[in-house]
Design an enzyme around this catalytic site. Structure first.
Site, PDB file in Angstrom:
ATOM      1  N   HIS A  73      40.004  25.983  30.776  1.00 29.64           N
ATOM      2  CA  HIS A  73      39.122  26.673  29.835  1.00 29.64           C
ATOM      3  C   HIS A  73      37.663  26.446  30.224  1.00 29.64           C
ATOM      4  O   HIS A  73      37.293  25.369  30.693  1.00 29.64           O
ATOM      5  CB  HIS A  73      39.393  26.210  28.411  1.00 29.64           C
ATOM      6  N   GLU A 114      30.892  30.496  30.876  1.00 26.27           N
ATOM      7  CA  GLU A 114      30.066  30.780  32.053  1.00 26.27           C
ATOM      8  C   GLU A 114      28.910  31.703  31.716  1.00 26.27           C
ATOM      9  O   GLU A 114      29.040  32.601  30.872  1.00 26.27           O
ATOM     10  CB  GLU A 114      30.898  31.440  33.165  1.00 26.27           C
ATOM     11  N   HIS A 141      36.614  31.379  28.101  1.00 27.03           N
ATOM     12  CA  HIS A 141      38.070  31.348  28.267  1.00 27.03           C
ATOM     13  C   HIS A 141      38.626  30.222  27.404  1.00 27.03           C
ATOM     14  O   HIS A 141      38.332  29.051  27.644  1.00 27.03           O
ATOM     15  CB  HIS A 141      38.412  31.110  29.739  1.00 27.03           C
ATOM     16  N   SER A 146      38.268  31.659  39.572  1.00 25.34           N
ATOM     17  CA  SER A 146      38.136  30.231  39.311  1.00 25.34           C
ATOM     18  C   SER A 146      36.657  29.908  39.124  1.00 25.34           C
ATOM     19  O   SER A 146      35.781  30.744  39.367  1.00 25.34           O
ATOM     20  CB  SER A 146      38.688  29.438  40.498  1.00 25.34           C
ATOM     21  N   HIS A 193      45.940  37.895  34.971  1.00 26.40           N
ATOM     22  CA  HIS A 193      45.000  37.298  34.007  1.00 26.40           C
ATOM     23  C   HIS A 193      43.937  36.464  34.706  1.00 26.40           C
ATOM     24  O   HIS A 193      43.075  35.886  34.031  1.00 26.40           O
ATOM     25  CB  HIS A 193      45.745  36.447  32.985  1.00 26.40           C
ATOM     26  N   GLY A 194      43.971  36.381  36.022  1.00 27.05           N
ATOM     27  CA  GLY A 194      42.993  35.589  36.747  1.00 27.05           C
ATOM     28  C   GLY A 194      43.349  35.510  38.215  1.00 27.05           C
ATOM     29  O   GLY A 194      44.054  36.385  38.744  1.00 27.05           O
ATOM     30  N   LYS A 235      32.653  23.343  31.601  1.00 30.02           N
ATOM     31  CA  LYS A 235      34.108  23.132  31.635  1.00 30.02           C
ATOM     32  C   LYS A 235      34.546  22.209  30.513  1.00 30.02           C
ATOM     33  O   LYS A 235      33.808  21.323  30.078  1.00 30.02           O
ATOM     34  CB  LYS A 235      34.516  22.505  32.962  1.00 30.02           C
TER      35      LYS A 235
END
Length: 398
Positions: free
Chosen positions: A150, A153, A167, A291, A313-314, A397
């Protein structure tokens, strides 16, 4: 790219993943053998192993739900918003202040929550079976980031504007709901002597008391996750406005990528399970993050029926968490984060019991632990249309 292997199971597997590792492929085959899966199994370009079902997998079930085919972070997802700041207007000092102030203002990391219970009109929907500790955590964790992958950003968009992205998911309530109903599913299949390829793929009939209970609690967790992201973004916007003076925000995109929903596909009403996959209906706006340290994308769905109108999803992991912290070096991880403001690597807490010789720092979220997001995007150009490419400027983060 499509991999179809009808010999492995009852139904075909369609894959957009060029390099699916053995364990993830084995899980996809298990899904193709499952008695309740419908039509085919769809595997997204970011696929990697999960509990029972690959992360980056999509299945449909007729009249059944599989708790672990949704996963333990029910409603995990993304929210993004465009600011009114042009990319060249955001100075380094302001960016650094945004990152520092967000880290102070917003609880982040496993076990970190608000000191007092939060108010929300939906708390009456907490499951009756949840104990006092679970209820307390639910009420204190709303509006907190959590840990693992999670993040929050600050990003530079190729549209010329600065963006904010978050996220996060349903925190502890979603975890408890998933495991409670998975245990019910295991008992249901055991009592009925029902054959499933793996205990982690135990299911509940959607019309049963147990199945309806899971759906009700899952939908609460989805509401909780969406509200959690909304609050996180509102706080993030407040921090950004205080540092930059910009209060001109666009409309947010707020989506889930771990959930089940009743939808129509191939002429049938089915429960579509997206585990680490995003809905990509025709014209539907979505978010595909990379990432930390790598680009993310705002996308528009193309409504491809073969993927059950879904996309990745990523970026998807190429190293497990322990593996990344053992194999990667701080030097190469710092190099991958060059030009991005962040607080450095945290101490390694371990995933399970700490063993002698464990690494000092947690490198599990470093860019090299993930696939190349641009290669993932290239593999699914028949599923989504990229709208804005976003480059990370600052990362917070959990």
């Amino acid at each position: 790219m499509k991999w179809v292997d009808e010999r492995s199971g009852r139904i075909p597997i369609l894959s957009w993943c060029a390099d699916m590792e053995k364990s993830a492929r084995s899980q996809a085959v298990d899904l193709s053998r499952h008695p309740m899966t419908f039509h085919h199994v769809a595997v997204m370009a970011d696929c990697h192993p999960g509990y029972g079902m690959p992360i980056g997998g999509v299945i449909a079930c007729r009249d059944a739900v599989i708790p672990y085919a949704v996963g333990v972070d029910i409603g995990c997802g993304m929210v993004a918003v465009r600011t009114g700041t042009r990319c060249g207007e955001l100075g380094e000092d302001t960016l650094g202040r945004v990152v520092r102030d967000a880290e102070r203002a917003i609880p982040a990391g496993e076990g970190h929550s608000h000191s007092s219970r939060q108010e929300w009109e939906q708390f009456h929907r907490l499951p009756e079976w949840m104990d006092g500790r679970g209820r307390d955590l639910a009420e204190r964790s709303l509006g907190t980031l959590g840990g693992g992958n999670h993040f929050m950003e600050v990003q530079a968009g190729e549209d010329g504007y600065v963006w904010l992205m978050v996220h996060s998911g349903s925190r502890n309530p979603g975890y408890r709901i998933a495991n409670h109903h998975h245990r019910e599913a295991v008992e249901y299949c055991r009592a009925g002597k029902l054959q499933v390829p793996s205990g982690e793929l135990s299911y509940l009939p959607s019309g049963s008391r147990e199945g309806e209970g899971y759906i009700r609690d899952m939908e609460f967790a989805l509401s909780y996750a969406r509200e959690n992201r909304r609050r996180l973004m509102e706080n993030f916007k407040g921090v950004y406005s205080s540092a930059s003076g910009d209060c001109d925000f666009g409309e947010s995109v707020n989506i889930h990528h771990n959930y089940a929903a009743l939808e129509e596909h191939f002429g049938s009403d089915v429960w579509v399970h997206r585990k680490g996959a995003t809905s990509a209906g025709k014209g539907e706006m979505g978010i595909i993050p990379g990432s930390m340290g790598t680009p993310s994308y705002i996308v528009r769905g193309l409504g491809n029926p073969d993927s059950f109108r879904s996309c990745s999803h990523g970026a998807g992991r190429v190293m497990g968490r322990r593996e990344a912290s053992r194999k990667l070096t701080v030097r190469e991880c710092d190099r991958a984060m060059r030009g991005v403001v962040f607080s450095g690597w945290k101490k390694y807490r371990g995933y399970g019991k700490r063993k002698k010789g464990a690494p000092e720092l947690d490198l599990s979220e470093a860019p090299d632990a993930y696939k190349d997001i641009d290669e993932v995007m290239e593999a699914q150009m028949d599923l989504v249309e990229p709208v804005v490419r976003l480059r990370p400027l600052g990362v917070i983060k959990g």
